[in-house]
Design a protein around this motif. Structure first.
Motif, PDB file in Angstrom:
ATOM      1  N   ALA A  45       0.821  -1.208   0.000  1.00  0.00           N
ATOM      2  CA  ALA A  45       0.000   0.000   0.000  1.00  0.00           C
ATOM      3  C   ALA A  45       0.856   1.259   0.000  1.00  0.00           C
ATOM      4  CB  ALA A  45      -0.924  -0.013   1.223  1.00  0.00           C
ATOM      5  N   PHE A  46       1.951   1.254   0.753  1.00  0.00           N
ATOM      6  CA  PHE A  46       2.820   2.419   0.787  1.00  0.00           C
ATOM      7  C   PHE A  46       3.640   2.569  -0.495  1.00  0.00           C
ATOM      8  CE2 PHE A  46       2.220   2.388   5.427  1.00  0.00           C
ATOM      9  CZ  PHE A  46       2.146   3.747   5.686  1.00  0.00           C
ATOM     10  N   GLY A  47       4.100   1.450  -1.056  1.00  0.00           N
ATOM     11  CA  GLY A  47       5.097   1.527  -2.105  1.00  0.00           C
ATOM     12  C   GLY A  47       4.624   1.398  -3.531  1.00  0.00           C
ATOM     13  N   TRP A  48       3.351   1.029  -3.760  1.00  0.00           N
ATOM     14  CA  TRP A  48       2.940   0.760  -5.135  1.00  0.00           C
ATOM     15  C   TRP A  48       3.064   1.968  -6.066  1.00  0.00           C
ATOM     16  CZ3 TRP A  48      -0.854   3.201  -7.862  1.00  0.00           C
ATOM     17  CH2 TRP A  48      -1.837   3.897  -7.135  1.00  0.00           C
ATOM     18  N   PRO A  49       2.872   3.218  -5.608  1.00  0.00           N
ATOM     19  CA  PRO A  49       3.014   4.332  -6.556  1.00  0.00           C
ATOM     20  C   PRO A  49       4.406   4.440  -7.167  1.00  0.00           C
ATOM     21  CG  PRO A  49       1.813   5.049  -4.618  1.00  0.00           C
ATOM     22  CD  PRO A  49       2.367   3.697  -4.305  1.00  0.00           C
ATOM     23  N   GLY A  54       3.112   6.396 -15.456  1.00  0.00           N
ATOM     24  CA  GLY A  54       2.685   7.786 -15.358  1.00  0.00           C
ATOM     25  C   GLY A  54       1.222   8.024 -15.616  1.00  0.00           C
ATOM     26  N   GLN A  55       0.511   7.061 -16.198  1.00  0.00           N
ATOM     27  CA  GLN A  55      -0.895   7.253 -16.530  1.00  0.00           C
ATOM     28  C   GLN A  55      -1.843   6.737 -15.450  1.00  0.00           C
ATOM     29  OE1 GLN A  55      -1.512   9.026 -19.231  1.00  0.00           O
ATOM     30  NE2 GLN A  55       0.720   9.093 -19.536  1.00  0.00           N
ATOM     31  N   SER A  56      -1.306   6.093 -14.430  1.00  0.00           N
ATOM     32  CA  SER A  56      -2.174   5.513 -13.400  1.00  0.00           C
ATOM     33  C   SER A  56      -2.619   6.579 -12.419  1.00  0.00           C
ATOM     34  CB  SER A  56      -1.439   4.396 -12.657  1.00  0.00           C
ATOM     35  OG  SER A  56      -0.301   4.916 -11.991  1.00  0.00           O
ATOM     36  N   ILE A 211       1.197  12.242  -3.789  1.00  0.00           N
ATOM     37  CA  ILE A 211       0.021  12.957  -4.289  1.00  0.00           C
ATOM     38  C   ILE A 211       0.254  14.466  -4.318  1.00  0.00           C
ATOM     39  CG2 ILE A 211      -1.573  11.171  -3.545  1.00  0.00           C
ATOM     40  CD1 ILE A 211      -2.264  12.835  -1.133  1.00  0.00           C
ATOM     41  N   LEU A 212       1.445  14.909  -3.910  1.00  0.00           N
ATOM     42  CA  LEU A 212       1.775  16.332  -3.943  1.00  0.00           C
ATOM     43  C   LEU A 212       2.545  16.637  -5.216  1.00  0.00           C
ATOM     44  CD1 LEU A 212       2.895  16.887  -0.235  1.00  0.00           C
ATOM     45  CD2 LEU A 212       0.691  17.453  -1.263  1.00  0.00           C
ATOM     46  N   GLN A 213       2.112  17.645  -5.926  1.00  0.00           N
ATOM     47  CA  GLN A 213       2.752  18.020  -7.176  1.00  0.00           C
ATOM     48  C   GLN A 213       3.117  19.508  -7.131  1.00  0.00           C
ATOM     49  OE1 GLN A 213       3.484  15.694  -9.463  1.00  0.00           O
ATOM     50  NE2 GLN A 213       2.452  14.130  -8.223  1.00  0.00           N
ATOM     51  N   PHE A 221       7.392  14.165  -6.754  1.00  0.00           N
ATOM     52  CA  PHE A 221       7.279  12.802  -7.265  1.00  0.00           C
ATOM     53  C   PHE A 221       6.924  12.848  -8.736  1.00  0.00           C
ATOM     54  CE2 PHE A 221       4.280   9.174  -8.008  1.00  0.00           C
ATOM     55  CZ  PHE A 221       5.250   8.173  -8.022  1.00  0.00           C
ATOM     56  N   HIS A 222       7.652  12.061  -9.545  1.00  0.00           N
ATOM     57  CA  HIS A 222       7.395  11.996 -10.979  1.00  0.00           C
ATOM     58  C   HIS A 222       6.889  10.594 -11.323  1.00  0.00           C
ATOM     59  CE1 HIS A 222      10.522  15.423 -11.819  1.00  0.00           C
ATOM     60  NE2 HIS A 222       9.483  15.812 -11.099  1.00  0.00           N
ATOM     61  N   PRO A 223       5.585  10.442 -11.533  1.00  0.00           N
ATOM     62  CA  PRO A 223       5.056   9.110 -11.851  1.00  0.00           C
ATOM     63  C   PRO A 223       5.719   8.526 -13.091  1.00  0.00           C
ATOM     64  CG  PRO A 223       3.281  10.649 -11.379  1.00  0.00           C
ATOM     65  CD  PRO A 223       4.528  11.462 -11.480  1.00  0.00           C
ATOM     66  N   GLY A 224       6.095   7.261 -12.993  1.00  0.00           N
ATOM     67  CA  GLY A 224       6.694   6.577 -14.115  1.00  0.00           C
ATOM     68  C   GLY A 224       8.196   6.695 -14.215  1.00  0.00           C
ATOM     69  N   ASP A 225       8.813   7.599 -13.423  1.00  0.00           N
ATOM     70  CA  ASP A 225      10.274   7.706 -13.443  1.00  0.00           C
ATOM     71  C   ASP A 225      10.910   6.500 -12.760  1.00  0.00           C
ATOM     72  OD1 ASP A 225      10.144  10.058 -14.767  1.00  0.00           O
ATOM     73  OD2 ASP A 225      11.268  11.232 -13.293  1.00  0.00           O
ATOM     74  N   PRO A 226      12.202   6.240 -13.001  1.00  0.00           N
ATOM     75  CA  PRO A 226      12.872   5.130 -12.304  1.00  0.00           C
ATOM     76  C   PRO A 226      12.778   5.268 -10.795  1.00  0.00           C
ATOM     77  CG  PRO A 226      14.229   5.943 -14.107  1.00  0.00           C
ATOM     78  CD  PRO A 226      13.078   6.895 -13.980  1.00  0.00           C
TER      79      PRO A 226
END
Length: 304
Positions: A45-49, A54-56, A211-213, A221-226
């Motif tokens: 739950a903590f780590g899945w993001p 990037g589209q999720s 969830i902060l951008q 946080f950059h979704p989809g980045d390594p």
């Protein structure tokens, strides 16, 4: 006819072992499986993001109800499994309720003030005396009760329950519960409280950070980045935003542990010994014989 003394009543080795037993809640195989399961779910739950593309959708406000729905029955499963493994009885459940109520009452005393949260030192000492299984359930239930008390119910609550449960469980896993006493034990607990307070804050940062951008290229946080790149930004985020709060929590935990720890440890261990958690109720042959014939002797005496 005099009754034979019960085992341990003569003050021998058995009596000393009985008086020294201060960890009523053992982790049996079923309770261990339940704890491992809830821990794995919590890690996911903590780590899945960090592993999502990037589209999720990355709002923990959406997955929090599902986590809460899974967490509550798993907490019940831990308690039931512990009871089934002969590690928790009604007195232990009563102590769980009392300590959770005290912890929930302590939280508002410092909430919102530089991260000062006095309930953390209570979780350290309770986990130490009462064991890791008890500690995990106590931490989770305390956070749930305090959220209801302070109005802190939100998508972060199930994550807080997990994090504080892990914090208290870790205190119960510290070495030497029967050997290390006195100043050495307090220093060990204070060290754990200091490190664990930072660990709690870091874990909770992971819940909110994704969830902060728009906070800046170096900390967002950059979704989809390594994963490595995002973790580097996460470390920068923690240093920039929460270091002061975590330091306040850690410092207060250390101060309370060193000043009040000895007294509270003694009180918890005394209460545990008097409650005689997990002590089997049995009679030897002499006692059973005396109890079986007691009504007959009383009847004959009344006739005479």
């Amino acid at each position: 006819m005099s009754l034979p003394p019960t085992p341990g009543a003569t003050g021998g080795a058995t009596g000393r072992a009985t008086r020294g037993a201060t960890r009523p809640v053992r982790i049996g195989p079923r309770a261990a499986v339940a704890l491992v399961l809830v821990t794995l779910i919590g890690i996911a739950a903590f780590g899945w993001p960090l592993l999502a593309d990037g589209q999720s959708g990355l709002a923990h406000s959406q997955d929090a109800p599902w986590l809460f729905a899974a967490l509550l029955p798993l907490l019940v499963a831990v308690v039931v499994a512990t009871i089934a493994d002969n590690g928790m009885d009604a007195k232990a459940v009563a102590m769980l309720g009392v300590l959770a109520a005290v912890g929930a009452a302590l939280r508002p005393l410092g909430a919102g003030t530089a991260g000062l949260e006095p309930m953390f030192f209570l979780m350290v000492l309770s986990g130490r005396v009462l064991g890791p299984g008890f500690g995990f359930v106590l931490g989770s239930v305390t956070m749930f009760a305090s959220a209801l008390l302070t109005g802190g119910v939100g998508p972060w609550m199930p994550f807080q329950m997990l994090a504080l449960g892990w914090f208290s469980l870790g205190a119960g896993l510290l070495p030497g519960p029967e050997r290390i006493r006195g100043r050495a034990e307090l220093l060990m607990l204070a060290t754990y409280g200091f490190v664990g307070s930072f660990a709690y804050g870091t874990i909770m940062n992971l819940q909110g950070w994704v969830i902060l951008q728009g906070m800046g290229q170096g900390v967002s946080f950059h979704p989809g980045d390594p994963v490595a790149a995002n973790l580097a930004r996460f470390v920068a985020y923690c240093l920039a935003t929460s270091l002061g709060w975590d330091l306040g929590r850690a410092a207060l935990t250390v101060v309370l542990t060193l000043t009040l720890g000895a007294t509270l440890l003694k009180a918890l261990r005394r209460a545990t010994r008097k409650a005689a958690f997990d002590a089997p109720v049995s009679f030897d042959s002499g006692v059973r014989s005396a109890l079986d014939h007691a009504p007959e002797r009383g009847t004959n005496g009344d006739r005479g």
